[in-house]
Scaffold this motif. Structure first.
Motif, PDB file in Angstrom:
ATOM      1  N   SER A   1      10.420  -5.795   4.745  1.00  0.00           N
ATOM      2  CA  SER A   1      10.092  -4.684   4.410  1.00  0.00           C
ATOM      3  C   SER A   1       8.508  -4.213   4.083  1.00  0.00           C
ATOM      4  N   ARG A   2       8.008  -3.378   3.971  1.00  0.00           N
ATOM      5  CA  ARG A   2       6.582  -3.022   4.135  1.00  0.00           C
ATOM      6  C   ARG A   2       6.410  -2.122   3.019  1.00  0.00           C
ATOM      7  N   THR A   3       7.585  -1.953   2.370  1.00  0.00           N
ATOM      8  CA  THR A   3       7.224  -0.754   1.180  1.00  0.00           C
ATOM      9  C   THR A   3       6.197  -0.945   0.349  1.00  0.00           C
ATOM     10  N   LYS A   4       5.614  -2.295   0.048  1.00  0.00           N
ATOM     11  CA  LYS A   4       4.828  -2.535  -0.934  1.00  0.00           C
ATOM     12  C   LYS A   4       3.322  -1.990  -0.298  1.00  0.00           C
ATOM     13  N   ASP A   5       3.257  -1.909   0.711  1.00  0.00           N
ATOM     14  CA  ASP A   5       2.096  -1.376   1.476  1.00  0.00           C
ATOM     15  C   ASP A   5       1.820  -0.097   1.229  1.00  0.00           C
ATOM     16  N   ASN A   6       2.728   0.833   0.885  1.00  0.00           N
ATOM     17  CA  ASN A   6       2.742   2.189   0.544  1.00  0.00           C
ATOM     18  C   ASN A   6       1.620   2.434  -0.749  1.00  0.00           C
ATOM     19  N   PHE A   7       0.815   3.314  -0.788  1.00  0.00           N
ATOM     20  CA  PHE A   7       0.088   3.558  -2.064  1.00  0.00           C
ATOM     21  C   PHE A   7      -0.345   5.212  -2.133  1.00  0.00           C
ATOM     22  N   ILE A  10      -3.716  10.195  -4.341  1.00  0.00           N
ATOM     23  CA  ILE A  10      -3.635  11.316  -5.505  1.00  0.00           C
ATOM     24  C   ILE A  10      -2.378  11.249  -6.190  1.00  0.00           C
ATOM     25  N   GLY A  11      -2.548  11.412  -7.264  1.00  0.00           N
ATOM     26  CA  GLY A  11      -1.365  11.392  -8.194  1.00  0.00           C
ATOM     27  C   GLY A  11      -0.556  10.110  -8.382  1.00  0.00           C
ATOM     28  N   SER A  12       0.568  10.014  -8.762  1.00  0.00           N
ATOM     29  CA  SER A  12       1.536   8.956  -8.911  1.00  0.00           C
ATOM     30  C   SER A  12       2.973   9.268  -8.566  1.00  0.00           C
ATOM     31  N   ASN A  13       3.662   8.169  -8.645  1.00  0.00           N
ATOM     32  CA  ASN A  13       5.179   8.460  -8.450  1.00  0.00           C
ATOM     33  C   ASN A  13       5.889   9.011  -9.467  1.00  0.00           C
ATOM     34  N   ASP A  14       5.277   9.728 -10.471  1.00  0.00           N
ATOM     35  CA  ASP A  14       5.708  10.182 -11.610  1.00  0.00           C
ATOM     36  C   ASP A  14       5.609  11.397 -11.332  1.00  0.00           C
ATOM     37  N   GLU A  15       6.032  12.092 -10.370  1.00  0.00           N
ATOM     38  CA  GLU A  15       5.764  13.495  -9.827  1.00  0.00           C
ATOM     39  C   GLU A  15       6.718  14.584 -10.592  1.00  0.00           C
ATOM     40  N   ASN A  16       7.706  13.954 -11.366  1.00  0.00           N
ATOM     41  CA  ASN A  16       8.533  14.977 -12.034  1.00  0.00           C
ATOM     42  C   ASN A  16       7.579  15.306 -13.363  1.00  0.00           C
ATOM     43  N   LYS A  17       6.673  14.330 -14.052  1.00  0.00           N
ATOM     44  CA  LYS A  17       6.057  14.678 -15.096  1.00  0.00           C
ATOM     45  C   LYS A  17       4.667  15.667 -14.670  1.00  0.00           C
ATOM     46  N   ILE A  18       4.206  15.410 -13.612  1.00  0.00           N
ATOM     47  CA  ILE A  18       3.112  16.298 -13.012  1.00  0.00           C
ATOM     48  C   ILE A  18       3.533  17.419 -12.753  1.00  0.00           C
ATOM     49  N   CYS A 123       0.263   7.373   0.978  1.00  0.00           N
ATOM     50  CA  CYS A 123       0.040   6.780   2.442  1.00  0.00           C
ATOM     51  C   CYS A 123       1.244   6.011   2.549  1.00  0.00           C
ATOM     52  N   HIS A 124       2.110   6.139   3.856  1.00  0.00           N
ATOM     53  CA  HIS A 124       3.486   5.212   4.117  1.00  0.00           C
ATOM     54  C   HIS A 124       2.988   4.499   5.306  1.00  0.00           C
ATOM     55  N   LEU A 125       2.868   3.075   5.094  1.00  0.00           N
ATOM     56  CA  LEU A 125       2.690   1.994   5.803  1.00  0.00           C
ATOM     57  C   LEU A 125       3.879   1.122   6.207  1.00  0.00           C
ATOM     58  N   ASP A 126       4.813   1.756   5.792  1.00  0.00           N
ATOM     59  CA  ASP A 126       6.423   0.967   5.855  1.00  0.00           C
ATOM     60  C   ASP A 126       7.106   1.216   6.847  1.00  0.00           C
ATOM     61  N   GLU A 127       7.091   2.277   7.723  1.00  0.00           N
ATOM     62  CA  GLU A 127       7.902   2.615   8.790  1.00  0.00           C
ATOM     63  C   GLU A 127       7.290   2.400  10.052  1.00  0.00           C
ATOM     64  N   LYS A 128       7.938   3.029  11.027  1.00  0.00           N
ATOM     65  CA  LYS A 128       7.461   2.941  12.334  1.00  0.00           C
ATOM     66  C   LYS A 128       5.813   3.360  12.562  1.00  0.00           C
ATOM     67  N   GLY A 129       5.589   4.500  12.182  1.00  0.00           N
ATOM     68  CA  GLY A 129       4.225   5.092  12.384  1.00  0.00           C
ATOM     69  C   GLY A 129       3.553   5.209  11.022  1.00  0.00           C
ATOM     70  N   VAL A 130       2.264   5.371  11.142  1.00  0.00           N
ATOM     71  CA  VAL A 130       1.480   5.657  10.059  1.00  0.00           C
ATOM     72  C   VAL A 130       1.511   7.124   9.519  1.00  0.00           C
ATOM     73  N   HIS A 131       1.863   7.497   8.352  1.00  0.00           N
ATOM     74  CA  HIS A 131       1.895   8.841   7.971  1.00  0.00           C
ATOM     75  C   HIS A 131       1.549   9.466   6.562  1.00  0.00           C
ATOM     76  N   PHE A 132       1.407  10.383   6.156  1.00  0.00           N
ATOM     77  CA  PHE A 132       0.899  10.746   4.725  1.00  0.00           C
ATOM     78  C   PHE A 132       1.843  11.532   4.251  1.00  0.00           C
ATOM     79  N   HIS A 133       2.278  11.564   3.282  1.00  0.00           N
ATOM     80  CA  HIS A 133       3.329  12.614   2.243  1.00  0.00           C
ATOM     81  C   HIS A 133       2.383  13.449   1.117  1.00  0.00           C
ATOM     82  N   GLY A 134       2.258  14.668   1.292  1.00  0.00           N
ATOM     83  CA  GLY A 134       1.535  15.346   0.493  1.00  0.00           C
ATOM     84  C   GLY A 134       2.534  16.358  -0.302  1.00  0.00           C
TER      85      GLY A 134
END
Length: 208
Positions: A1-7, A10-18, A123-134
């Motif tokens: 798994s390359r999930t560790k390569d996601n970063f 802007i912001g953080s994974n605490d999207e509920n708080k934001i 930024c997601h680098l753990d799937e087939k292609g490079v993509h960004f989630h906003g």
């Protein structure tokens, strides 16, 4: 798994708080003359997510990996180890400078068109292609202050403006949309949206 390569950029994974802070700011802006704060409907669509990406040839060296677009399109991680190996071979040719270049224009675009509504960008680098989630909250101005309204935030007019901005930025790095895409359906609670968390107490993670 390359999930560790996601970063997060802007912001953080605490999207509920934001998101909760955005909702609170929205409610406070709607304080009435009596001092009463006009709340937000519990079933309101309060946030929308966007996915940004580009052609795989932009991010990877297909010539070096002996890959073609036709072959790439049929590869799927779910198909098993054979496809995973082919995808991994292509990932070894990742052009990190292109990832940075693309990241830069996405950050500039989001800050320009979504401003204080931005919740996070990843930024997601753990799937087939490079993509960004906003992820952005769908706040709009009204006569009574801010309000959360997906139907007013996400319209033909606003989408045209967002597309115009990002396409101009992409042209600067050699990317161009082949044709205008039809406008996706206005989001509902079941698609591309977040449910409003309870305030002021801590809320469970919003549902998508």
């Amino acid at each position: 798994s390359r999930t560790k390569d996601n970063f997060f950029i802007i912001g953080s994974n605490d999207e509920n708080k934001i998101l909760a802070s955005h909702i609170e700011e929205t409610e406070q802006s709607r304080t009435q003359k009596t001092g009463k704060v006009k709340g937000i409907r519990k079933d309101a669509n309060v946030a929308i997510s966007f996915v940004y990406s580009a052609s795989p040839e932009y991010f990877f060296d297909f010539e070096k990996s002996k890959m073609t677009r036709d072959k790439w399109e049929v590869l799927d991680i779910k198909n098993g180890e054979k496809d995973k190996a082919k995808i991994a071979k292509v990932w070894k040719t990742l052009k990190k400078d292109k990832v940075e270049e693309f990241k830069k224009i996405i950050v500039e675009h989001m800050k320009e068109v979504h401003k204080d509504n931005i919740i996070n960008l990843q930024c997601h680098l753990d799937e087939k292609g490079v993509h960004f989630h906003g992820l952005v909250s769908c706040r709009v101005n009204s006569q009574n202050g801010l309000k959360l309204c997906a139907k007013e935030f996400y319209t033909n007019k606003t989408l045209a403006g967002w597309n115009k901005d990002i396409r101009a930025r992409m042209l600067k790095i050699g990317l161009e949309a082949k044709k205008d895409e039809p406008m996706p359906a206005i989001p509902t609670n079941k698609h591309h949206t977040e449910q409003a968390p309870e305030l002021p107490n801590a809320a469970p993670k919003p549902k998508v």
